[in-house]
Write a protein that holds these residues in place. Structure first.
Motif, short mmCIF file in Angstrom:
data_model
loop_
_atom_site.label_atom_id
_atom_site.label_comp_id
_atom_site.label_asym_id
_atom_site.label_seq_id
_atom_site.Cartn_x
_atom_site.Cartn_y
_atom_site.Cartn_z
N GLU A 199 -6.98 -6.52 8.33
CA GLU A 199 -7.72 -5.42 8.97
C GLU A 199 -8.17 -4.48 7.87
OE1 GLU A 199 -8.25 -4.77 12.28
OE2 GLU A 199 -8.28 -2.62 12.52
N TRP A 200 -9.45 -4.10 7.88
CA TRP A 200 -9.93 -3.14 6.90
C TRP A 200 -11.00 -2.30 7.56
CZ3 TRP A 200 -10.41 -4.59 1.10
CH2 TRP A 200 -10.56 -3.44 0.33
N THR A 201 -10.60 -1.10 7.97
CA THR A 201 -11.51 -0.15 8.60
C THR A 201 -11.39 1.17 7.84
OG1 THR A 201 -9.91 0.82 10.14
CG2 THR A 201 -10.99 -1.24 10.84
N PRO A 202 -12.22 2.15 8.13
CA PRO A 202 -12.05 3.45 7.46
C PRO A 202 -10.70 4.11 7.75
CG PRO A 202 -14.22 3.30 8.45
CD PRO A 202 -13.44 2.10 8.93
N ASP A 203 -10.04 3.72 8.83
CA ASP A 203 -8.77 4.33 9.22
C ASP A 203 -7.53 3.56 8.80
OD1 ASP A 203 -10.12 6.39 10.62
OD2 ASP A 203 -10.39 5.04 12.32
N ARG A 204 -7.70 2.26 8.43
CA ARG A 204 -6.51 1.43 8.26
C ARG A 204 -6.84 0.20 7.42
NH1 ARG A 204 -5.80 1.69 13.08
NH2 ARG A 204 -7.30 0.13 13.71
N LEU A 205 -5.90 -0.14 6.55
CA LEU A 205 -5.96 -1.40 5.81
C LEU A 205 -4.62 -2.10 5.99
CD1 LEU A 205 -7.11 -3.44 3.77
CD2 LEU A 205 -6.32 -1.93 1.95
N CYS A 206 -4.66 -3.32 6.51
CA CYS A 206 -3.45 -4.13 6.69
C CYS A 206 -3.64 -5.40 5.86
CB CYS A 206 -3.26 -4.52 8.15
SG CYS A 206 -3.10 -3.10 9.26
N LEU A 207 -2.67 -5.68 5.00
CA LEU A 207 -2.83 -6.84 4.13
C LEU A 207 -1.51 -7.53 3.86
CD1 LEU A 207 -1.89 -6.15 0.91
CD2 LEU A 207 -3.78 -4.57 1.20
N TYR A 208 -1.63 -8.76 3.46
CA TYR A 208 -0.55 -9.62 3.03
C TYR A 208 -0.72 -9.69 1.52
CZ TYR A 208 2.29 -13.49 5.06
OH TYR A 208 3.28 -14.31 5.53
N ALA A 209 0.30 -9.39 0.74
CA ALA A 209 0.18 -9.42 -0.73
C ALA A 209 1.20 -10.39 -1.31
CB ALA A 209 0.40 -8.03 -1.31
N ARG A 210 0.78 -11.12 -2.33
CA ARG A 210 1.68 -12.03 -3.03
C ARG A 210 1.69 -11.64 -4.51
NH1 ARG A 210 -0.70 -17.37 -2.74
NH2 ARG A 210 -1.29 -17.18 -4.90
N TYR A 211 2.88 -11.33 -5.03
CA TYR A 211 3.07 -11.00 -6.44
C TYR A 211 3.60 -12.23 -7.14
CZ TYR A 211 2.54 -5.92 -6.10
OH TYR A 211 2.05 -4.65 -5.93
N ASP A 212 2.95 -12.65 -8.21
CA ASP A 212 3.50 -13.71 -9.04
C ASP A 212 4.72 -13.17 -9.78
OD1 ASP A 212 1.49 -15.50 -8.29
OD2 ASP A 212 0.27 -15.13 -10.07
N PRO A 213 5.66 -14.06 -10.15
CA PRO A 213 6.84 -13.61 -10.91
C PRO A 213 6.41 -12.89 -12.19
CG PRO A 213 7.13 -15.88 -10.20
CD PRO A 213 5.70 -15.51 -9.87
N GLY A 214 7.00 -11.72 -12.42
CA GLY A 214 6.74 -10.96 -13.65
C GLY A 214 5.49 -10.10 -13.64
N MET A 215 4.70 -10.12 -12.58
CA MET A 215 3.51 -9.26 -12.50
C MET A 215 3.95 -7.80 -12.51
SD MET A 215 0.26 -9.13 -12.28
CE MET A 215 -0.95 -7.89 -11.93
N VAL A 216 3.24 -6.96 -13.29
CA VAL A 216 3.58 -5.54 -13.40
C VAL A 216 2.38 -4.69 -13.00
CG1 VAL A 216 4.33 -3.68 -14.95
CG2 VAL A 216 5.19 -6.02 -15.30
N ILE A 217 2.61 -3.76 -12.08
CA ILE A 217 1.58 -2.79 -11.66
C ILE A 217 2.03 -1.41 -12.13
CG2 ILE A 217 0.37 -1.76 -9.71
CD1 ILE A 217 -0.27 -4.72 -10.04
N GLU A 218 1.13 -0.67 -12.75
CA GLU A 218 1.47 0.65 -13.29
C GLU A 218 1.88 1.63 -12.19
OE1 GLU A 218 -2.73 1.01 -11.89
OE2 GLU A 218 -1.73 -0.52 -13.05
N ARG A 219 2.59 2.69 -12.59
CA ARG A 219 2.93 3.76 -11.66
C ARG A 219 1.65 4.34 -11.10
NH1 ARG A 219 7.44 6.52 -10.93
NH2 ARG A 219 6.43 8.55 -11.02
N HIS A 220 1.62 4.50 -9.80
CA HIS A 220 0.42 5.01 -9.15
C HIS A 220 0.76 5.53 -7.77
CE1 HIS A 220 0.70 0.99 -7.42
NE2 HIS A 220 -0.10 1.41 -6.45
N GLY A 221 -0.21 6.15 -7.13
CA GLY A 221 -0.10 6.59 -5.75
C GLY A 221 -1.32 6.09 -5.00
N HIS A 222 -1.44 6.49 -3.75
CA HIS A 222 -2.61 6.13 -2.95
C HIS A 222 -3.15 7.37 -2.26
CE1 HIS A 222 -2.69 1.74 -3.31
NE2 HIS A 222 -1.38 1.88 -3.53
N MET A 223 -4.41 7.29 -1.85
CA MET A 223 -5.07 8.42 -1.21
C MET A 223 -4.84 8.43 0.30
SD MET A 223 -8.48 8.50 -3.58
CE MET A 223 -9.06 10.05 -2.90
N SER A 224 -3.80 7.70 0.74
CA SER A 224 -3.41 7.68 2.15
C SER A 224 -1.93 7.33 2.23
CB SER A 224 -4.22 6.63 2.91
OG SER A 224 -3.89 5.33 2.47
N ASP A 225 -1.35 7.50 3.41
CA ASP A 225 0.01 7.02 3.63
C ASP A 225 0.00 5.50 3.44
OD1 ASP A 225 0.82 9.59 4.22
OD2 ASP A 225 0.89 9.27 6.38
#
Length: 127
Positions: free
Chosen positions: A40-66
């Protein structure tokens, strides 16, 4: 939803959706990625399934929504917190988390963002 429209009821099956590689890294000679399926991807909501490969690193961050993250399989580490199968994580708009690191078997997550899903790096100058 406009005043004249009826509330929407929608159904999506995860198997019908395509994986998209959204981030990739090359630690050494192996490529690791984050993959997402959008339910689901609308202006009000994003719903997703995410898959992280072993060892993947994402930097410290925040989001502009809950933002809500639920670990379905595997594990990720968020800062000092190991998040295993069954862990629920809530980030309020503007909260910072990370780095996020995919566990030795990777991870499968279900995520929901209520509003603008754009990420905001903790260190804007470095990005």
């Amino acid at each position: 939803m406009s005043e004249s429209s009826e509330p929407r009821l929608a159904f999506r099956h995860i198997e019908d959706e395509k994986w998209y590689e959204v981030k990739a890294q090359m630690p050494g000679d192996k490529r690791v990625s984050v993959w997402e399926k959008y339910l689901e991807w609308t202006p009000d909501r994003l719903c997703l399934y995410a898959r992280y490969d072993p060892g993947m690193v994402i930097e410290r961050h925040g989001h502009m929504s809950d933002h809500v993250v639920y670990v379905l399989e595997g594990e990720i580490t968020i800062g000092d917190q190991v998040c295993t199968k069954g862990m629920h994580v809530t980030l309020e708009k503007g909260a910072i988390f990370g780095p996020i690191i995919g566990g030795s078997e990777g991870a499968l997550l279900y995520e929901i963002m209520m509003g603008d899903p754009r990420a905001v790096p903790e260190d804007k100058e470095a990005h």
